[in-house]
Enzyme design. Structure first.
Site, short mmCIF file in Angstrom:
data_model
loop_
_atom_site.label_atom_id
_atom_site.label_comp_id
_atom_site.label_asym_id
_atom_site.label_seq_id
_atom_site.Cartn_x
_atom_site.Cartn_y
_atom_site.Cartn_z
N ASP A 1 0.85 -1.19 0.00
CA ASP A 1 0.00 0.00 0.00
C ASP A 1 0.89 1.24 0.00
O ASP A 1 1.98 1.23 -0.60
CB ASP A 1 -0.99 -0.06 1.17
CG ASP A 1 -2.27 0.73 0.90
OD1 ASP A 1 -2.31 1.92 1.24
OD2 ASP A 1 -3.22 0.17 0.31
N ASP A 2 0.46 2.28 0.67
CA ASP A 2 1.18 3.56 0.61
C ASP A 2 2.58 3.44 1.24
O ASP A 2 2.87 2.47 1.94
CB ASP A 2 0.35 4.63 1.36
CG ASP A 2 0.66 6.04 0.89
OD1 ASP A 2 1.65 6.24 0.15
OD2 ASP A 2 -0.09 6.96 1.27
N LYS B 1 -3.87 -0.46 -6.98
CA LYS B 1 -4.88 0.31 -6.23
C LYS B 1 -4.60 1.79 -6.42
O LYS B 1 -3.50 2.25 -6.14
CB LYS B 1 -4.82 -0.06 -4.75
CG LYS B 1 -5.70 0.80 -3.84
CD LYS B 1 -5.59 0.31 -2.38
CE LYS B 1 -6.19 1.31 -1.40
NZ LYS B 1 -5.96 0.88 0.01
N ASP C 1 -5.55 5.32 -5.27
CA ASP C 1 -6.17 6.13 -4.22
C ASP C 1 -6.49 7.52 -4.78
O ASP C 1 -6.16 7.81 -5.95
CB ASP C 1 -5.21 6.21 -3.02
CG ASP C 1 -5.98 6.31 -1.70
OD1 ASP C 1 -7.15 6.72 -1.72
OD2 ASP C 1 -5.38 6.00 -0.65
N SER D 1 -10.29 3.82 -5.85
CA SER D 1 -10.84 4.43 -4.62
C SER D 1 -11.79 5.58 -4.94
O SER D 1 -12.33 6.20 -4.02
CB SER D 1 -9.70 4.93 -3.73
OG SER D 1 -8.84 3.87 -3.39
N ARG E 1 -13.35 0.90 -3.84
CA ARG E 1 -13.66 1.24 -2.45
C ARG E 1 -14.80 2.25 -2.45
O ARG E 1 -14.66 3.34 -2.98
CB ARG E 1 -12.41 1.81 -1.79
CG ARG E 1 -11.35 0.74 -1.45
CD ARG E 1 -11.74 -0.06 -0.23
NE ARG E 1 -12.14 0.89 0.81
CZ ARG E 1 -11.27 1.63 1.50
NH1 ARG E 1 -9.98 1.48 1.32
NH2 ARG E 1 -11.70 2.49 2.40
N ASP F 1 -12.14 4.08 5.20
CA ASP F 1 -11.17 3.05 5.59
C ASP F 1 -11.63 2.26 6.82
O ASP F 1 -12.16 2.83 7.76
CB ASP F 1 -9.83 3.70 5.97
CG ASP F 1 -9.04 4.14 4.75
OD1 ASP F 1 -9.52 3.94 3.62
OD2 ASP F 1 -7.94 4.69 4.95
#
Ligand code: NAG
Ligand code: NAG
Ligand code: NAG
Ligand code: NAG
Length: 434
Positions: free
Chosen positions: A79-80, A156, A158, A190, A215, A219
């Site tokens: 992820d990030d 993914k 965001d 997202s 999403r 979160d």
């Protein structure tokens, strides 16, 4: 709606188009770093838990050695906070050289050698949510090509640090750019979460055409409150969300936090059961090196996984919501089967809920019931009243086989009609009235 009518409507809506990249025909499963490991970049003081290639290698080892991969948990997702603060001299994203000395290609090779897949993270905007370089509109093609060159399998995207106009351009552009690389890359958007998750701001038809999963909502955190809040939002809006889902295009209520610190055993079963009803992606965010056997057995439950992975890919719905805090969820499955979840919001004592399959709109005879978390089986006639005992904040989950015209003998023993009464007690054999 009548069962058959609803089924037909669902099948028709499932025939709308999905992103045509061939991947994620059933909800993707795997492991994702964010909820558990966040933006921990302190490898000096916390080497086991910081975002580094070692963390992903450790999780890949656990997935391939502890029975996860065979059950379908194949994605290992970064992820990030993975990248360097600067792009390279050619304007390409690069991994932080200290924490990922082998670069992302080393990780993807490591995973592919073990039959696993690699997911990576980026952000439509000037910066990621954690402040790392984002993907502005002019960088979309470069970044898509970089991920393809690294042999990444999922991306993914965001949405921090961009406005609605930029997102409206950026998310479809990225879909095109990923396609243009020629590498099938599962695409997680997202976008809707940044637009409130509902029409008219969100166009779910369009999302299904450009993304494999998205999403919709905020979160998840490691708490029951957070899980419950997500459950409530997704089922309150089920009439909008259910038609959006289907093979290749999934609503994503966010990660499984089973095996972390916040959920009890019953709450863990509730998350697993309702994520299966929702046909949700199953991305665990936990520490597979230290996970308890109790959490593992919930996450590795074959029946609940097979319900989640049903090939028809129809998202289930809440069919009963009683003021007394019991709810019933239903998902149609292939081969005329279905899943039922009885969920209690009570926080005092087990809820003894009495109902019958006919009250839940099952109409055609006798059904074989398989209790997903206790492995007990029984036969129920649609008209038979039964009682399920549902623990506080817990579930009872059933796989209900296709109705069958059972031999009368199965209902007669010693000349008496039998009705099963399900007690929900894990150690009890279903009691039988003679
Ligand atoms: C059963 O079907 C009826 C008629 O379509 C509907 O009104 C009712 O809400 C359904 N009940 C459940 C539990 O699905
Ligand atoms: C790109 O899109 C075309 C048309 O939808 C599709 O046939 C092809 O499989 C896609 N390729 C990839 C790599 O996603
Ligand atoms: C969105 O951001 C762009 C700059 O990237 C700006 O030109 C545009 O006016 C912004 N739009 C809105 C609606 O704020
Ligand atoms: C939603 O997207 C679809 C497919 O891209 C498009 O045909 C439709 O017009 C859009 N709906 C609205 C309300 O914008």
């Amino acid at each position: 709606m009548h069962l058959a009518v609803f089924l037909l409507a669902s099948v028709l809506s499932a025939a709308t188009f999905a992103l045509d990249n061939g991947v994620m025909r059933t909800p993707p499963m795997g492991w994702l770093a964010w909820e558990r490991f966040r933006c921990d970049i302190d490898c000096k003081n916390d080497p086991k838990n910081c975002i580094s290639e070692n963390l992903f290698i450790d999780m890949a080892d656990r997935l391939s050695e502890d029975g996860w991969r065979e059950l379908g948990y194949v994605y290992v997702n970064i992820d990030d906070c993975w990248s360097s603060m600067e792009r390279d001299e050619n304007g390409r994203l690069q991994a932080d050289p200290k924490r990922f000395p082998g670069g992302i290609p080393k990780l993807s090779r490591y995973l592919h050698d073990r039959g696993l897949k690699l997911g990576i993270y980026g952000d439509m905007g000037t910066h990621t949510c954690g402040g790392y370089p984002g993907t502005t509109l002019d960088k979309i093609e470069t970044d898509a090509q970089t991920f393809a060159d690294w042999e990444v399998d999922m991306f993914k995207f965001d949405g921090c640090y961009s406005n609605a106009t930029e997102q409206e351009k950026g998310y479809p552009l990225m879909s095109k750019a990923l396609n243009a690389t020629g590498r099938p890359i599962g695409y997680s958007c997202s976008w809707p979460a940044y637009q409130g998750g509902l029409p008219p701001m969100v166009n779910y038809t369009q999302l299904g055409e450009i993304c494999n999963l998205w999403r919709n909502y905020g979160d998840i955190q490691d708490s029951w409150d957070s899980v419950l809040n997500i459950i409530e939002w997704f089922f309150r809006n089920q009439d909008v969300l259910i038609p959006a889902a289907g093979p290749g295009r999934w609503n994503d209520p966010d990660m499984l936090v089973i095996g972390d610190f916040g959920l009890s055993k019953d709450q863990s079963r509730s998350q697993m059961a309702l994520w299966a009803i929702m046909a949700a992606p199953l991305f665990m965010s936990n520490d597979l090196r230290t996970i308890s056997s109790e959490a593992r057995s919930i996450l590795q439950n074959k029946m609940v996984i097979s319900i989640n992975q049903d090939p028809m890919g129809i998202q289930g719905r809440r069919i009963v919501k009683e003021k007394s805090d019991i709810e019933v969820f239903w998902r149609p499955l292939s081969s005329d089967a279905s899943a039922l979840v009885f969920f209690s919001r009570r926080t005092d004592m087990p809820y003894r809920y009495q109902t019958s399959l006919s009250k839940l709109n099952y109409t055609t005879g006798s059904y074989k019931i398989y209790d997903v978390f206790t492995d007990k089986t029984m036969i129920l006639k649609d008209s038979t009243n039964f009682v399920v005992s549902v623990n506080p904040t817990g579930v009872v989950m059933w796989y209900v086989s296709a109705p069958s015209k059972l031999n009368r003998l199965q209902f007669y023993r010693g000349g008496n009609v039998q009705d099963s009464v399900y007690t929900g007690d894990e150690n009890a054999i279903p009691r039988v009235f003679l």
